[in-house]
Enzyme design. Sequence first.
Site, PDB file in Angstrom:
ATOM      1  N   ARG A 148       1.465 -12.102  -6.192  1.00 46.42           N
ATOM      2  CA  ARG A 148       2.191 -10.831  -6.117  1.00 46.42           C
ATOM      3  C   ARG A 148       3.229 -10.924  -5.016  1.00 46.42           C
ATOM      4  O   ARG A 148       2.911 -11.316  -3.890  1.00 46.42           O
ATOM      5  CB  ARG A 148       1.194  -9.711  -5.804  1.00 46.42           C
ATOM      6  CG  ARG A 148       1.810  -8.340  -5.798  1.00 46.42           C
ATOM      7  CD  ARG A 148       0.808  -7.293  -5.316  1.00 46.42           C
ATOM      8  NE  ARG A 148       0.974  -7.046  -3.895  1.00 46.42           N
ATOM      9  CZ  ARG A 148       0.513  -5.957  -3.264  1.00 46.42           C
ATOM     10  NH1 ARG A 148      -0.157  -5.043  -3.941  1.00 46.42           N
ATOM     11  NH2 ARG A 148       0.699  -5.791  -1.979  1.00 46.42           N
ATOM     12  N   TYR A 160       6.068  -1.114   2.070  1.00 47.63           N
ATOM     13  CA  TYR A 160       4.745  -1.267   1.502  1.00 47.63           C
ATOM     14  C   TYR A 160       4.468  -2.748   1.213  1.00 47.63           C
ATOM     15  O   TYR A 160       5.309  -3.442   0.645  1.00 47.63           O
ATOM     16  CB  TYR A 160       4.615  -0.477   0.189  1.00 47.63           C
ATOM     17  CG  TYR A 160       3.415  -0.931  -0.575  1.00 47.63           C
ATOM     18  CD1 TYR A 160       2.144  -0.610  -0.105  1.00 47.63           C
ATOM     19  CD2 TYR A 160       3.534  -1.747  -1.687  1.00 47.63           C
ATOM     20  CE1 TYR A 160       1.019  -1.075  -0.740  1.00 47.63           C
ATOM     21  CE2 TYR A 160       2.411  -2.217  -2.328  1.00 47.63           C
ATOM     22  CZ  TYR A 160       1.167  -1.885  -1.858  1.00 47.63           C
ATOM     23  OH  TYR A 160       0.065  -2.361  -2.480  1.00 47.63           O
ATOM     24  N   ASP A 211       4.152  -4.879  -7.126  1.00 52.66           N
ATOM     25  CA  ASP A 211       3.527  -3.551  -7.037  1.00 52.66           C
ATOM     26  C   ASP A 211       4.557  -2.526  -6.567  1.00 52.66           C
ATOM     27  O   ASP A 211       5.096  -2.639  -5.462  1.00 52.66           O
ATOM     28  CB  ASP A 211       2.360  -3.628  -6.036  1.00 52.66           C
ATOM     29  CG  ASP A 211       1.533  -2.352  -6.016  1.00 52.66           C
ATOM     30  OD1 ASP A 211       1.890  -1.386  -6.707  1.00 52.66           O
ATOM     31  OD2 ASP A 211       0.513  -2.336  -5.285  1.00 52.66           O
ATOM     32  N   HIS A 213       3.864   0.727  -6.316  1.00 53.53           N
ATOM     33  CA  HIS A 213       3.093   1.711  -5.544  1.00 53.53           C
ATOM     34  C   HIS A 213       3.547   3.143  -5.794  1.00 53.53           C
ATOM     35  O   HIS A 213       3.720   3.935  -4.855  1.00 53.53           O
ATOM     36  CB  HIS A 213       3.141   1.356  -4.050  1.00 53.53           C
ATOM     37  CG  HIS A 213       1.799   1.421  -3.398  1.00 53.53           C
ATOM     38  ND1 HIS A 213       1.470   2.359  -2.464  1.00 53.53           N
ATOM     39  CD2 HIS A 213       0.684   0.686  -3.575  1.00 53.53           C
ATOM     40  CE1 HIS A 213       0.215   2.187  -2.070  1.00 53.53           C
ATOM     41  NE2 HIS A 213      -0.284   1.179  -2.738  1.00 53.53           N
ATOM     42  N   GLU A 237       3.375  -3.141 -11.388  1.00 50.78           N
ATOM     43  CA  GLU A 237       2.196  -2.308 -11.135  1.00 50.78           C
ATOM     44  C   GLU A 237       2.584  -0.933 -10.618  1.00 50.78           C
ATOM     45  O   GLU A 237       3.500  -0.808  -9.809  1.00 50.78           O
ATOM     46  CB  GLU A 237       1.337  -3.049 -10.104  1.00 50.78           C
ATOM     47  CG  GLU A 237       0.187  -2.257  -9.572  1.00 50.78           C
ATOM     48  CD  GLU A 237      -0.552  -3.022  -8.481  1.00 50.78           C
ATOM     49  OE1 GLU A 237      -0.414  -4.263  -8.388  1.00 50.78           O
ATOM     50  OE2 GLU A 237      -1.264  -2.358  -7.712  1.00 50.78           O
ATOM     51  N   GLU A 263      -5.182   1.716 -10.269  1.00 52.40           N
ATOM     52  CA  GLU A 263      -6.079   1.470  -9.129  1.00 52.40           C
ATOM     53  C   GLU A 263      -6.633   2.764  -8.545  1.00 52.40           C
ATOM     54  O   GLU A 263      -7.664   2.751  -7.903  1.00 52.40           O
ATOM     55  CB  GLU A 263      -5.387   0.626  -8.051  1.00 52.40           C
ATOM     56  CG  GLU A 263      -4.260   1.328  -7.335  1.00 52.40           C
ATOM     57  CD  GLU A 263      -3.580   0.443  -6.296  1.00 52.40           C
ATOM     58  OE1 GLU A 263      -3.385  -0.749  -6.563  1.00 52.40           O
ATOM     59  OE2 GLU A 263      -3.237   0.967  -5.232  1.00 52.40           O
ATOM     60  N   ARG A 284      -5.947  -1.187 -14.307  1.00 56.01           N
ATOM     61  CA  ARG A 284      -6.345  -1.657 -12.975  1.00 56.01           C
ATOM     62  C   ARG A 284      -7.533  -0.925 -12.351  1.00 56.01           C
ATOM     63  O   ARG A 284      -7.835  -1.089 -11.180  1.00 56.01           O
ATOM     64  CB  ARG A 284      -5.136  -1.560 -12.028  1.00 56.01           C
ATOM     65  CG  ARG A 284      -4.289  -2.798 -12.140  1.00 56.01           C
ATOM     66  CD  ARG A 284      -3.109  -2.779 -11.233  1.00 56.01           C
ATOM     67  NE  ARG A 284      -3.398  -2.601  -9.826  1.00 56.01           N
ATOM     68  CZ  ARG A 284      -4.007  -3.498  -9.048  1.00 56.01           C
ATOM     69  NH1 ARG A 284      -4.416  -4.633  -9.565  1.00 56.01           N
ATOM     70  NH2 ARG A 284      -4.212  -3.253  -7.768  1.00 56.01           N
ATOM     71  N   GLU A 340      -7.272  -8.917  -8.851  1.00 51.50           N
ATOM     72  CA  GLU A 340      -6.610  -9.021  -7.547  1.00 51.50           C
ATOM     73  C   GLU A 340      -7.555  -9.650  -6.527  1.00 51.50           C
ATOM     74  O   GLU A 340      -8.741  -9.354  -6.499  1.00 51.50           O
ATOM     75  CB  GLU A 340      -6.206  -7.617  -7.063  1.00 51.50           C
ATOM     76  CG  GLU A 340      -5.479  -7.621  -5.731  1.00 51.50           C
ATOM     77  CD  GLU A 340      -5.013  -6.218  -5.326  1.00 51.50           C
ATOM     78  OE1 GLU A 340      -5.434  -5.232  -5.961  1.00 51.50           O
ATOM     79  OE2 GLU A 340      -4.216  -6.125  -4.376  1.00 51.50           O
ATOM     80  N   TRP A 403       3.255   7.405  -1.310  1.00 53.47           N
ATOM     81  CA  TRP A 403       3.170   6.216  -0.455  1.00 53.47           C
ATOM     82  C   TRP A 403       2.850   5.024  -1.274  1.00 53.47           C
ATOM     83  O   TRP A 403       2.523   4.436  -1.939  1.00 53.47           O
ATOM     84  CB  TRP A 403       2.095   6.351   0.632  1.00 53.47           C
ATOM     85  CG  TRP A 403       1.982   5.050   1.352  1.00 53.47           C
ATOM     86  CD1 TRP A 403       2.889   4.488   2.177  1.00 53.47           C
ATOM     87  CD2 TRP A 403       0.905   4.102   1.257  1.00 53.47           C
ATOM     88  NE1 TRP A 403       2.454   3.265   2.612  1.00 53.47           N
ATOM     89  CE2 TRP A 403       1.236   2.989   2.054  1.00 53.47           C
ATOM     90  CE3 TRP A 403      -0.320   4.087   0.547  1.00 53.47           C
ATOM     91  CZ2 TRP A 403       0.423   1.879   2.199  1.00 53.47           C
ATOM     92  CZ3 TRP A 403      -1.131   2.990   0.682  1.00 53.47           C
ATOM     93  CH2 TRP A 403      -0.777   1.888   1.510  1.00 53.47           C
TER      94      TRP A 403
HETATM   95  C1  GCO Z   1      -3.080  -3.006  -4.208  1.00 56.58           C
HETATM   96  C2  GCO Z   1      -3.071  -1.645  -3.642  1.00 56.58           C
HETATM   97  C3  GCO Z   1      -3.519  -1.508  -2.241  1.00 56.58           C
HETATM   98  C4  GCO Z   1      -3.744  -0.042  -1.935  1.00 56.58           C
HETATM   99  C5  GCO Z   1      -4.944   0.145  -1.073  1.00 56.58           C
HETATM  100  C6  GCO Z   1      -5.241   1.582  -0.801  1.00 56.58           C
HETATM  101  O1  GCO Z   1      -2.403  -3.184  -5.201  1.00 56.58           O
HETATM  102  O2  GCO Z   1      -3.785  -3.843  -3.678  1.00 56.58           O
HETATM  103  O3  GCO Z   1      -1.912  -0.937  -3.968  1.00 56.58           O
HETATM  104  O4  GCO Z   1      -2.661  -2.125  -1.363  1.00 56.58           O
HETATM  105  O5  GCO Z   1      -2.653   0.532  -1.332  1.00 56.58           O
HETATM  106  O6  GCO Z   1      -6.018  -0.503  -1.669  1.00 56.58           O
HETATM  107  O7  GCO Z   1      -6.443   1.721  -0.128  1.00 56.58           O
HETATM  108 MG    MG Z   2      -1.442  -1.544  -5.953  1.00 55.99          MG
END
Ligand code: GCO
Ligand code: MG
Length: 403
Positions: A148, A160, A211, A213, A237, A263, A284, A340, A403
């Site tokens: 990633r 991020y 990602d 996010h 992602e 996630e 995910r 992951e 975020w």
């Molecule tokens: C990822 C996630 C993490 C999350 C975190 C939040 O893809 O691994 O986005 O980075 O931000 O697990 O607690």
């Molecule tokens: Mg993520």
Amino acid sequence: MPKIVKARVIVTSPRRNFVTLKIECDDGTTGVGDATLNGRELAVASYLAEHVVPCLIGREAHQIEDIWQYLYKGAYWRRGPVTMTAIAAVDMALWDIKGKIAGLPVYQLLGGAAREGCMVYAHANGTTIDDTIAAAKAAMDAGYLAVRLQCGVPGLPSTYGVAKHGERYEPADADLPSESVWSTSKYLRVVPELFRVAREELGWDVHLLHDIHHRLTPIEAGRLGRDLEPYRPFWLEDATPAENQDAFRLIRQHTTAPLAVGEIFNSIWDCKTLIENQWIDYIRATVVHAGGITHMRRIAALADLYQVRTGSHGATDLSPICMAAALHFGLSIPNFGIQEHMPHTEETDRVFPHAYSFANGLMHPGDKPGLGVDIDEELAGTHAYKRAFLPVNRLEDGTLWSW
Ligand code: GCO
Ligand code: MG
């Protein structure tokens, strides 16, 4: 039939907070489950201690499905991250117990290995594109088949996926949430360049992931997907928030870049529309936040009907117990996609001794009976809980953003 006689919640912080449920049966068998919800740890700990543990005492440990239904339907208040994380912890611990009593690793109880191991992806994070490419090369040298890529955005103080002081990334770093700054237009300029350089430098044999996010609107995500298509990303992602699952229809209309999301999902209902419409390629959701192995198998079975594969969350805020459970699950289902993998710190690994291993890009849960992971309670007791929050994110004008 083993009966549950004790269950306790263990909170520990070997460089970050983890919540663990340990269940004990009258024959002395014990099982462990991860109950960590990053930034909201004590909510789950107290839900378990006050509302779940008393209901477990005296039950048959083998009745995993009945106990699952009891905790889900019986609470009246269904779903939500706190409830589903608590149920997941019980579920994992019970599968661990069942495996130990059967003398088999959990994946054997789930139907046996459907592949040699679970392909995992590493993280390559860097402040600049060059740093990120160097990190990706290191991951490939270590044997990873998938990486990633996240890099800093020129003009923004923090990004991020990129640690501030060269440490391993996974924030939950302050007594109150820290704040980051975001600009979509600046971000959209740098990512295609990152992928262009990555293909040039890393070649085409490695899977490249990214990602977002939850930071883009659907149409912005469609544009980014198009821009990245020439570099054949494995997935994009969390392109946009998915409370409104229909948002992904719009992204799909504009790009063939494979999409992954989930996630932060905690039940099959969060992904039902996305899966049934084939608006995503990878789901995910993961064991600890989506109701345990029992519920994840239901999600995977639905996804399989629509050729959607799994790509479970596995950041370091999920404990090694979740990692072990995710590997037993991933090894046994027909539609596993990728998992992951962010290695935990040594401190964390010492508190949670485990049998899983990594070789040649794949991870295997090992062949110990049960989940093959434990908690060293004495050591856990030496790492006191410390409140920690995930950051929040604002646009340059101060507007609060995802975020
Ligand atoms: C990822 C996630 C993490 C999350 C975190 C939040 O893809 O691994 O986005 O980075 O931000 O697990 O607690
Ligand atoms: Mg993520």
